[in-house]
Design a protein around this motif. Sequence first.
Motif, PDB file in Angstrom:
ATOM      1  N   SER B  26      -1.485  -8.907  10.334  1.00  0.00           N
ATOM      2  CA  SER B  26      -1.751 -10.357  10.421  1.00  0.00           C
ATOM      3  C   SER B  26      -2.057 -11.094   9.009  1.00  0.00           C
ATOM      4  O   SER B  26      -1.920 -12.265   9.276  1.00  0.00           O
ATOM      5  N   ASN B  27      -2.310 -10.410   8.129  1.00  0.00           N
ATOM      6  CA  ASN B  27      -2.676 -10.927   6.787  1.00  0.00           C
ATOM      7  C   ASN B  27      -1.349 -11.028   5.896  1.00  0.00           C
ATOM      8  O   ASN B  27      -0.897 -10.196   5.476  1.00  0.00           O
ATOM      9  N   SER B  28      -0.912 -12.331   5.866  1.00  0.00           N
ATOM     10  CA  SER B  28       0.253 -12.465   5.069  1.00  0.00           C
ATOM     11  C   SER B  28       0.110 -12.187   3.621  1.00  0.00           C
ATOM     12  O   SER B  28       0.907 -11.970   2.871  1.00  0.00           O
ATOM     13  N   ALA B  29      -0.927 -12.069   3.287  1.00  0.00           N
ATOM     14  CA  ALA B  29      -1.440 -11.730   1.725  1.00  0.00           C
ATOM     15  C   ALA B  29      -1.383  -9.977   1.620  1.00  0.00           C
ATOM     16  O   ALA B  29      -1.770  -9.709   0.288  1.00  0.00           O
ATOM     17  N   SER B  30      -1.110  -9.636   2.536  1.00  0.00           N
ATOM     18  CA  SER B  30      -1.260  -7.865   2.328  1.00  0.00           C
ATOM     19  C   SER B  30      -0.447  -7.497   1.186  1.00  0.00           C
ATOM     20  O   SER B  30       0.898  -8.209   1.003  1.00  0.00           O
ATOM     21  N   GLN B  31      -0.600  -6.576   0.385  1.00  0.00           N
ATOM     22  CA  GLN B  31       0.003  -6.261  -0.695  1.00  0.00           C
ATOM     23  C   GLN B  31       0.840  -4.787  -0.694  1.00  0.00           C
ATOM     24  O   GLN B  31       2.034  -4.899  -1.397  1.00  0.00           O
ATOM     25  N   SER B  32       0.356  -3.957   0.020  1.00  0.00           N
ATOM     26  CA  SER B  32       1.229  -2.639   0.137  1.00  0.00           C
ATOM     27  C   SER B  32       0.989  -2.184   1.504  1.00  0.00           C
ATOM     28  O   SER B  32       0.199  -2.502   2.067  1.00  0.00           O
ATOM     29  N   PHE B  33       1.842  -1.023   1.770  1.00  0.00           N
ATOM     30  CA  PHE B  33       1.964  -0.911   3.183  1.00  0.00           C
ATOM     31  C   PHE B  33       2.433   0.476   3.157  1.00  0.00           C
ATOM     32  O   PHE B  33       3.111   1.086   2.281  1.00  0.00           O
ATOM     33  N   PHE B  34       1.698   1.393   4.211  1.00  0.00           N
ATOM     34  CA  PHE B  34       1.899   2.731   4.294  1.00  0.00           C
ATOM     35  C   PHE B  34       1.949   3.292   5.618  1.00  0.00           C
ATOM     36  O   PHE B  34       1.705   2.822   6.542  1.00  0.00           O
ATOM     37  N   TRP B  35       2.704   4.487   5.974  1.00  0.00           N
ATOM     38  CA  TRP B  35       2.451   5.295   7.054  1.00  0.00           C
ATOM     39  C   TRP B  35       1.756   6.616   6.701  1.00  0.00           C
ATOM     40  O   TRP B  35       1.919   7.236   5.710  1.00  0.00           O
ATOM     41  N   TYR B  36       0.559   6.968   7.488  1.00  0.00           N
ATOM     42  CA  TYR B  36      -0.294   7.971   7.285  1.00  0.00           C
ATOM     43  C   TYR B  36       0.154   8.735   8.369  1.00  0.00           C
ATOM     44  O   TYR B  36       0.542   8.493   9.429  1.00  0.00           O
ATOM     45  N   ARG B  37      -0.066  10.223   8.327  1.00  0.00           N
ATOM     46  CA  ARG B  37       0.037  11.117   9.518  1.00  0.00           C
ATOM     47  C   ARG B  37      -1.339  11.871   9.475  1.00  0.00           C
ATOM     48  O   ARG B  37      -1.954  12.266   8.509  1.00  0.00           O
ATOM     49  N   GLN B  38      -1.701  11.879  10.779  1.00  0.00           N
ATOM     50  CA  GLN B  38      -3.065  12.852  10.935  1.00  0.00           C
ATOM     51  C   GLN B  38      -2.913  13.784  12.172  1.00  0.00           C
ATOM     52  O   GLN B  38      -2.629  13.321  13.309  1.00  0.00           O
ATOM     53  N   ASP B  39      -2.928  14.915  11.721  1.00  0.00           N
ATOM     54  CA  ASP B  39      -3.038  16.081  12.747  1.00  0.00           C
ATOM     55  C   ASP B  39      -4.451  16.092  13.387  1.00  0.00           C
ATOM     56  O   ASP B  39      -5.343  15.667  12.915  1.00  0.00           O
ATOM     57  N   CYS B  40      -4.248  16.768  14.568  1.00  0.00           N
ATOM     58  CA  CYS B  40      -5.503  16.691  15.372  1.00  0.00           C
ATOM     59  C   CYS B  40      -6.751  17.250  14.889  1.00  0.00           C
ATOM     60  O   CYS B  40      -6.811  18.391  14.111  1.00  0.00           O
ATOM     61  N   ARG B  41      -7.880  16.650  14.669  1.00  0.00           N
ATOM     62  CA  ARG B  41      -9.170  16.877  13.771  1.00  0.00           C
ATOM     63  C   ARG B  41      -8.953  16.981  12.527  1.00  0.00           C
ATOM     64  O   ARG B  41      -9.723  17.972  11.875  1.00  0.00           O
ATOM     65  N   LYS B  42      -7.911  16.568  11.948  1.00  0.00           N
ATOM     66  CA  LYS B  42      -7.749  16.579  10.512  1.00  0.00           C
ATOM     67  C   LYS B  42      -7.901  15.295   9.691  1.00  0.00           C
ATOM     68  O   LYS B  42      -7.913  14.358  10.269  1.00  0.00           O
ATOM     69  N   GLU B  43      -7.842  15.343   8.333  1.00  0.00           N
ATOM     70  CA  GLU B  43      -8.023  13.879   7.754  1.00  0.00           C
ATOM     71  C   GLU B  43      -6.392  13.497   7.662  1.00  0.00           C
ATOM     72  O   GLU B  43      -5.417  14.357   7.680  1.00  0.00           O
ATOM     73  N   PRO B  44      -6.239  12.077   7.432  1.00  0.00           N
ATOM     74  CA  PRO B  44      -5.066  11.457   7.361  1.00  0.00           C
ATOM     75  C   PRO B  44      -4.509  11.934   6.118  1.00  0.00           C
ATOM     76  O   PRO B  44      -5.306  12.221   4.960  1.00  0.00           O
ATOM     77  N   LYS B  45      -3.055  11.964   6.089  1.00  0.00           N
ATOM     78  CA  LYS B  45      -2.405  12.116   4.740  1.00  0.00           C
ATOM     79  C   LYS B  45      -1.267  11.367   4.540  1.00  0.00           C
ATOM     80  O   LYS B  45      -0.713  10.915   5.651  1.00  0.00           O
ATOM     81  N   LEU B  46      -0.933  10.698   3.523  1.00  0.00           N
ATOM     82  CA  LEU B  46      -0.050   9.795   3.151  1.00  0.00           C
ATOM     83  C   LEU B  46       1.431  10.606   3.632  1.00  0.00           C
ATOM     84  O   LEU B  46       1.870  11.712   3.177  1.00  0.00           O
ATOM     85  N   LEU B  47       2.182   9.849   4.497  1.00  0.00           N
ATOM     86  CA  LEU B  47       3.453  10.298   4.743  1.00  0.00           C
ATOM     87  C   LEU B  47       4.523   9.518   4.009  1.00  0.00           C
ATOM     88  O   LEU B  47       5.429  10.256   3.493  1.00  0.00           O
ATOM     89  N   MET B  48       4.512   7.985   4.053  1.00  0.00           N
ATOM     90  CA  MET B  48       5.269   7.367   2.991  1.00  0.00           C
ATOM     91  C   MET B  48       4.623   6.099   2.808  1.00  0.00           C
ATOM     92  O   MET B  48       4.153   5.426   3.703  1.00  0.00           O
ATOM     93  N   SER B  49       4.889   5.551   1.427  1.00  0.00           N
ATOM     94  CA  SER B  49       4.725   4.211   1.213  1.00  0.00           C
ATOM     95  C   SER B  49       5.994   3.335   1.583  1.00  0.00           C
ATOM     96  O   SER B  49       7.308   3.896   1.866  1.00  0.00           O
ATOM     97  N   VAL B  50       5.785   2.180   2.105  1.00  0.00           N
ATOM     98  CA  VAL B  50       6.749   1.084   2.571  1.00  0.00           C
ATOM     99  C   VAL B  50       7.139  -0.025   1.588  1.00  0.00           C
ATOM    100  O   VAL B  50       6.262  -0.572   1.396  1.00  0.00           O
ATOM    101  N   TYR B  51       8.369  -0.021   1.343  1.00  0.00           N
ATOM    102  CA  TYR B  51       8.703  -1.123   0.565  1.00  0.00           C
ATOM    103  C   TYR B  51       9.623  -2.214   0.948  1.00  0.00           C
ATOM    104  O   TYR B  51      10.285  -1.830   1.955  1.00  0.00           O
ATOM    105  N   SER B  52       9.608  -3.334   0.351  1.00  0.00           N
ATOM    106  CA  SER B  52      10.471  -4.324   1.000  1.00  0.00           C
ATOM    107  C   SER B  52      11.955  -3.821   1.297  1.00  0.00           C
ATOM    108  O   SER B  52      12.670  -4.369   2.188  1.00  0.00           O
TER     109      SER B  52
END
Lengths: 115, 109
Positions: B26-52
């Motif tokens: 919703s925030n048009s001023a957002s600066q950077s974007f990512f997909w993280y992956r989280q396995d059950c009962r584990k911490e999130p880990k970066l999957l990919m950064s997302v570029y224009s």
Amino acid sequence: GAGVSQSPSNKVTEKGKDVELRCDPISGHTALYWYRQSLGQGLEFLIYFQGNSAPDKSGLPSDRFSAERTGGSVSTLTIQRTQQEDSAVYLCASSLSTGSYNEQFFGPGTRLTVL
Amino acid sequence: RKEVEQDPGPFNVPEGATVAFNCTYSNSASQSFFWYRQDCRKEPKLLMSVYSSGNEDGRFTAQLNRASQYISLLIRDSKLSDSATYLCVVNNQGGKLIFGQGTELSVKP
């Protein structure tokens, strides 16, 4: 090398007690973040530290929550007078800096249960 | 309205299927974007950064449309090991990450 470590891994406490959660970031990372993950709320930001700058506390849910970072390394999140709604997994992350595309590396979390 | 919204899921797909995850912010001023992956009962880990310009990493393709404030992740030839929760993540300022609720993916044999 070593990743982000957190302790304890699990903490069970009684309502009204204070708790301290510890985070050891990756060596050399200047930025440190705290998040929490609870059922129905997803992952939410709490606070972050960047170098010697004043921390961004905008995500702390109440004045019962506080955090400090000593010597630019280890951080402690303190919750005073715990309530049942504080039950969640508290996750710490660190990154080289707070630049937009700096990857944040997460620790395994501390699972807090308030009875 | 949540600042980052994702498909509610869960997605249950057979091995080899192509899966698409969608996300809006919703925030048009957002600066950077990512997909993280989280396995059950584990911490999130970066999957990919997302570029224009869009970016691809093996079977994974991420797209960003700033005008529509829309982010996507495509997984081709899905594997059993892809089963996890996928988190759409936005950075508005200073490294503070805003997470979507996540979409659970289950890949079946």
